[in-house]
Design an enzyme around this catalytic site. Structure first.
Site, PDB file in Angstrom:
ATOM      1  N   LYS A 159      -4.041  14.837  56.760  1.00 43.12           N
ATOM      2  CA  LYS A 159      -3.177  13.869  56.115  1.00 43.12           C
ATOM      3  C   LYS A 159      -3.268  14.026  54.598  1.00 43.12           C
ATOM      4  O   LYS A 159      -4.260  14.586  54.147  1.00 43.12           O
ATOM      5  CB  LYS A 159      -3.540  12.446  56.537  1.00 43.12           C
ATOM      6  CG  LYS A 159      -4.917  11.985  56.035  1.00 43.12           C
ATOM      7  CD  LYS A 159      -5.180  10.568  56.435  1.00 43.12           C
ATOM      8  CE  LYS A 159      -4.721   9.612  55.379  1.00 43.12           C
ATOM      9  NZ  LYS A 159      -5.776   9.275  54.399  1.00 43.12           N
ATOM     10  N   ASP A 188      -5.120  12.948  62.782  1.00 40.68           N
ATOM     11  CA  ASP A 188      -5.479  11.622  62.307  1.00 40.68           C
ATOM     12  C   ASP A 188      -6.858  11.381  62.891  1.00 40.68           C
ATOM     13  O   ASP A 188      -7.002  11.232  64.109  1.00 40.68           O
ATOM     14  CB  ASP A 188      -4.502  10.561  62.818  1.00 40.68           C
ATOM     15  CG  ASP A 188      -4.831   9.191  62.258  1.00 40.68           C
ATOM     16  OD1 ASP A 188      -6.013   8.820  62.255  1.00 40.68           O
ATOM     17  OD2 ASP A 188      -3.901   8.494  61.803  1.00 40.68           O
ATOM     18  N   HIS A 189      -7.887  11.364  62.028  1.00 37.08           N
ATOM     19  CA  HIS A 189      -9.234  11.377  62.603  1.00 37.08           C
ATOM     20  C   HIS A 189      -9.540  10.117  63.407  1.00 37.08           C
ATOM     21  O   HIS A 189     -10.437  10.117  64.234  1.00 37.08           O
ATOM     22  CB  HIS A 189     -10.299  11.668  61.530  1.00 37.08           C
ATOM     23  CG  HIS A 189     -10.638  10.508  60.647  1.00 37.08           C
ATOM     24  ND1 HIS A 189      -9.906  10.170  59.552  1.00 37.08           N
ATOM     25  CD2 HIS A 189     -11.647   9.603  60.704  1.00 37.08           C
ATOM     26  CE1 HIS A 189     -10.445   9.114  58.960  1.00 37.08           C
ATOM     27  NE2 HIS A 189     -11.516   8.745  59.646  1.00 37.08           N
ATOM     28  N   LYS A 193     -11.909   9.105  67.443  1.00 36.38           N
ATOM     29  CA  LYS A 193     -13.023   8.159  67.627  1.00 36.38           C
ATOM     30  C   LYS A 193     -13.070   7.728  69.090  1.00 36.38           C
ATOM     31  O   LYS A 193     -12.031   7.463  69.695  1.00 36.38           O
ATOM     32  CB  LYS A 193     -12.841   6.944  66.714  1.00 36.38           C
ATOM     33  CG  LYS A 193     -12.987   7.286  65.226  1.00 36.38           C
ATOM     34  CD  LYS A 193     -12.832   6.061  64.352  1.00 36.38           C
ATOM     35  CE  LYS A 193     -12.747   6.429  62.886  1.00 36.38           C
ATOM     36  NZ  LYS A 193     -13.949   6.260  62.118  1.00 36.38           N
ATOM     37  N   GLU A 227     -13.142  -1.769  54.339  1.00 35.61           N
ATOM     38  CA  GLU A 227     -14.185  -0.862  53.838  1.00 35.61           C
ATOM     39  C   GLU A 227     -14.879  -1.502  52.651  1.00 35.61           C
ATOM     40  O   GLU A 227     -14.225  -2.180  51.844  1.00 35.61           O
ATOM     41  CB  GLU A 227     -13.552   0.448  53.369  1.00 35.61           C
ATOM     42  CG  GLU A 227     -12.881   1.237  54.463  1.00 35.61           C
ATOM     43  CD  GLU A 227     -12.308   2.515  53.895  1.00 35.61           C
ATOM     44  OE1 GLU A 227     -12.978   3.545  53.976  1.00 35.61           O
ATOM     45  OE2 GLU A 227     -11.194   2.480  53.347  1.00 35.61           O
ATOM     46  N   ASP A 246      -2.247   5.296  52.595  1.00 36.38           N
ATOM     47  CA  ASP A 246      -3.539   5.922  52.897  1.00 36.38           C
ATOM     48  C   ASP A 246      -4.070   5.493  54.265  1.00 36.38           C
ATOM     49  O   ASP A 246      -4.706   6.283  54.957  1.00 36.38           O
ATOM     50  CB  ASP A 246      -4.544   5.531  51.798  1.00 36.38           C
ATOM     51  CG  ASP A 246      -5.892   6.230  51.941  1.00 36.38           C
ATOM     52  OD1 ASP A 246      -5.889   7.465  52.073  1.00 36.38           O
ATOM     53  OD2 ASP A 246      -6.929   5.541  51.919  1.00 36.38           O
ATOM     54  N   HIS A 251      -3.709   5.628  60.253  1.00 37.09           N
ATOM     55  CA  HIS A 251      -4.792   5.118  61.105  1.00 37.09           C
ATOM     56  C   HIS A 251      -4.427   3.800  61.803  1.00 37.09           C
ATOM     57  O   HIS A 251      -4.577   3.655  63.012  1.00 37.09           O
ATOM     58  CB  HIS A 251      -6.065   4.897  60.288  1.00 37.09           C
ATOM     59  CG  HIS A 251      -6.499   6.100  59.497  1.00 37.09           C
ATOM     60  ND1 HIS A 251      -6.343   7.390  59.956  1.00 37.09           N
ATOM     61  CD2 HIS A 251      -7.081   6.219  58.280  1.00 37.09           C
ATOM     62  CE1 HIS A 251      -6.819   8.231  59.054  1.00 37.09           C
ATOM     63  NE2 HIS A 251      -7.266   7.550  58.029  1.00 37.09           N
ATOM     64  N   LYS A 351     -10.042  -1.881  50.333  1.00 44.36           N
ATOM     65  CA  LYS A 351     -11.282  -1.354  49.756  1.00 44.36           C
ATOM     66  C   LYS A 351     -12.034  -2.526  49.129  1.00 44.36           C
ATOM     67  O   LYS A 351     -11.427  -3.563  48.818  1.00 44.36           O
ATOM     68  CB  LYS A 351     -10.967  -0.347  48.646  1.00 44.36           C
ATOM     69  CG  LYS A 351     -10.102   0.830  49.083  1.00 44.36           C
ATOM     70  CD  LYS A 351     -10.912   1.921  49.719  1.00 44.36           C
ATOM     71  CE  LYS A 351     -10.059   3.129  50.046  1.00 44.36           C
ATOM     72  NZ  LYS A 351     -10.634   3.969  51.094  1.00 44.36           N
TER      73      LYS A 351
END
Ligand code: BG6
Length: 513
Positions: A159, A188-189, A193, A227, A246, A251, A351
């Site tokens: 990405k 897309d990591h 998961k 996060e 982002d 995600h 964030k």
């Protein structure tokens, strides 16, 4: 597990952070698990001149520092030697055709030396500006041409896949010029998961959920990806992106699609991706003029989270003092189909939040009987199904239970399934699973071209709405808080609340019976 054919893995951007933190350690873990083919090679490609030995040193260092098993039990030296004996480095520019011709010749030599049979997995872990020249360079040098005698030439693209719909369409067109869709693996990591994959098992391998999984029984769904880190260290990239591009477009939308999609006809890449794409197409568009009613954006100010101080986003290196880039976004979405009609999906990400927490909360309707409501000091708790993605991975049901004793006291209790407790085995890192899937050619956990475009089509009007001079600028929020006040209003004015920290015991409700 499907057998992995011999292959050469080529990482573009091999000297970058992602390669060191995730990709090289993932290759080591696959080797340790016996999931790499016997005949493999790892080739680093980047602009900085470097010898094979220097790259091998980078590999050793990255594995010792960042591989999940090496961090706990130390490195397996024999495996590390095996890996580095098959690691090579190729210096080249991303836009120079000659460098790609030299890469092709080098890969042919490596085929002879390492038995990689002409199969290649290219991994683009570079800044996005390099995607187009790399794909063109690979295509023009014949490195993406499908040969009858070679089973595969595949490309993993990191990405961001575009920054809006037109740029995503353009990148798809470049991919289609040089590759077939079955060769393109948009990563897309989050899809790698364990809990995210388990969402499909939860929904479709159990009979208790499906009858309830709709607007008749579910009051709403919340997705939080919070996060504690701030954006100070990578503000140069982040300022062009912001939380919506982002985190939300990729995600969070993937999580939402897996919660909302219809059961696929088969568990194959095509059927799963068809259903996810339908979800994006069913999202009620948020028109530019409605953005401030459905979306809240925020920007962290000066303060501290978890001992890390920040002077605020606007003071970060590379951020213009008048930047309107959001470090927090929350929104309310509706999926206008028969299953979800009228059930809101609230999502938020940011964030510098108080905790690292990624979780989906599916909140069921309150019980229809007023039996307890009438006699208790407050309404009983609604039932929540909580899908925990990070920091713990697992699933938790929150139900009402009686507190032992003579009085009728009620408390919300959790029925918990936590991966680490149940399986006593650490889940693999997302990148391990995804690299393995790409080697064996399974695209189920990768994003299809039309899917990424459908997701951008939802995001673009919001970005355009924010650019209107009449739109509210991002609201400042103190680091270590859950974002601006308006993010609370977004849900609270609907009579609901963000599920904050579900592990804290809820107060006992006393009932006069
Ligand atoms: C990346 C984003 O894709 O995901 C980062 O670019 C973010 O900004 C990261 O920090 C979060 O990933 P994870 O796996 O730590 O939740």
């Amino acid at each position: 597990m499907a057998a992995a054919l011999p292959c050469a893995i080529v990482i573009f951007g091999a000297s970058g952070d992602l390669a060191k933190l995730k990709l090289i350690p993932a290759v080591y873990e696959l080797l340790r698990e016996g999931l790499l083919p016997e005949n493999f090679a790892l080739i680093g490609y980047a602009r900085t001149p470097m010898s094979d030995d220097a790259f091998r040193h980078i590999c050793r260092d990255a594995i010792a520092k960042f591989s999940r098993t090496a961090k706990k039990h130390g490195v397996d030296d024999a495996l590390l030697d095996r890996l580095t004996s098959r690691a090579f480095y190729h210096a080249g520019q991303y836009g120079n055709p000659e460098d790609f011709s030299r890469l092709r010749d080098r890969l042919n030599e490596i085929d002879h030396a390492c038995g990689t049979s002409g199969n290649r997995l290219f991994y683009m872990s570079t800044p996005p500006e390099a995607f187009e020249p790399i794909i063109a360079g690979l295509g023009q040098s014949g490195l993406t041409t499908r040969h009858a005698e070679h089973p595969f030439q595949r490309l993993i693209i990191e990405k961001p896949f575009g920054v809006d719909l037109p740029t995503a369409e353009h990148l798809n067109a470049i991919c289609n010029t040089h590759l077939g869709e079955e060769q393109v693996f948009r990563i897309d990591h989050y899809l790698g998961k364990e809990t995210v994959q388990n969402l499909m098992v939860l929904r479709f391998a159990n009979s208790i959920f499906e009858p309830l999984w709709n607007h008749r029984y579910i009051d709403h769904v919340q997705i939080t990806v919070a996060e504690t880190v701030n954006a100070d260290d990578r503000a140069g990239y982040y300022d062009k992106s912001g939380a919506l591009r982002d985190m939300v477009q990729n995600h969070i939308f993937q999580l939402m699609a897996l919660v909302a999609m219809e059961p696929p006809a088969l568990l194959d890449a095509r059927s799963i991706r068809d259903e996810k794409t339908k979800v994006y197409k069913s999202i009620r568009p948020i028109r530019e003029s409605q953005v401030d009613s459905f979306v809240v954006r925020g920007q962290y100010s000066a303060g501290e989270v978890g001992g890390k101080k920040t002077d605020g986003y606007l003071k970060a290196k590379g951020v213009p003092p008048d930047s309107r880039t959001e470090t927090f976004a929350a929104m309310k979405l509706f999926i206008d189909n028969w299953r979800w009609s009228g059930t809101p999906f609230y999502i938020r990400t940011g964030k510098a939040m108080p905790a690292k927490m990624s979780q989906i909360t599916v909140r069921f309707n309150a019980p229809p009987l007023t039996l307890f409501q009438k006699q208790c000091e407050s309404p009983v708790y609604p039932n929540d199904l909580i899908i925990k993605v990070a920091p713990e991975e697992g699933i938790s049901w929150h139900i009402n239970g009686k507190v032992p004793g003579g009085s009728m006291n009620i408390r919300a209790v959790a029925l918990d399934f936590l991966y680490n407790n149940t399986f006593k085995k650490e889940a693999p890192e997302a990148y391990e699973r995804l690299i393995y899937d790409a080697i064996v050619g399974d695209q189920s956990l990768f994003i299809r071209g039309d899917e990424v475009e459908a997701a951008w089509a939802v995001i673009d009007p919001i970005e355009r709405g924010w650019q209107r001079s009449t739109s509210r600028p991002p609201e400042p929020y103190a680091p270590g808080t859950w974002g601006p006040r308006r993010a609370m209003d977004l849900i609270e004015l609907d009579g609901r609340r963000w599920a904050q920290n579900n592990d804290e015991p809820q107060p006992i409700i006393a009932c006069a019976v």
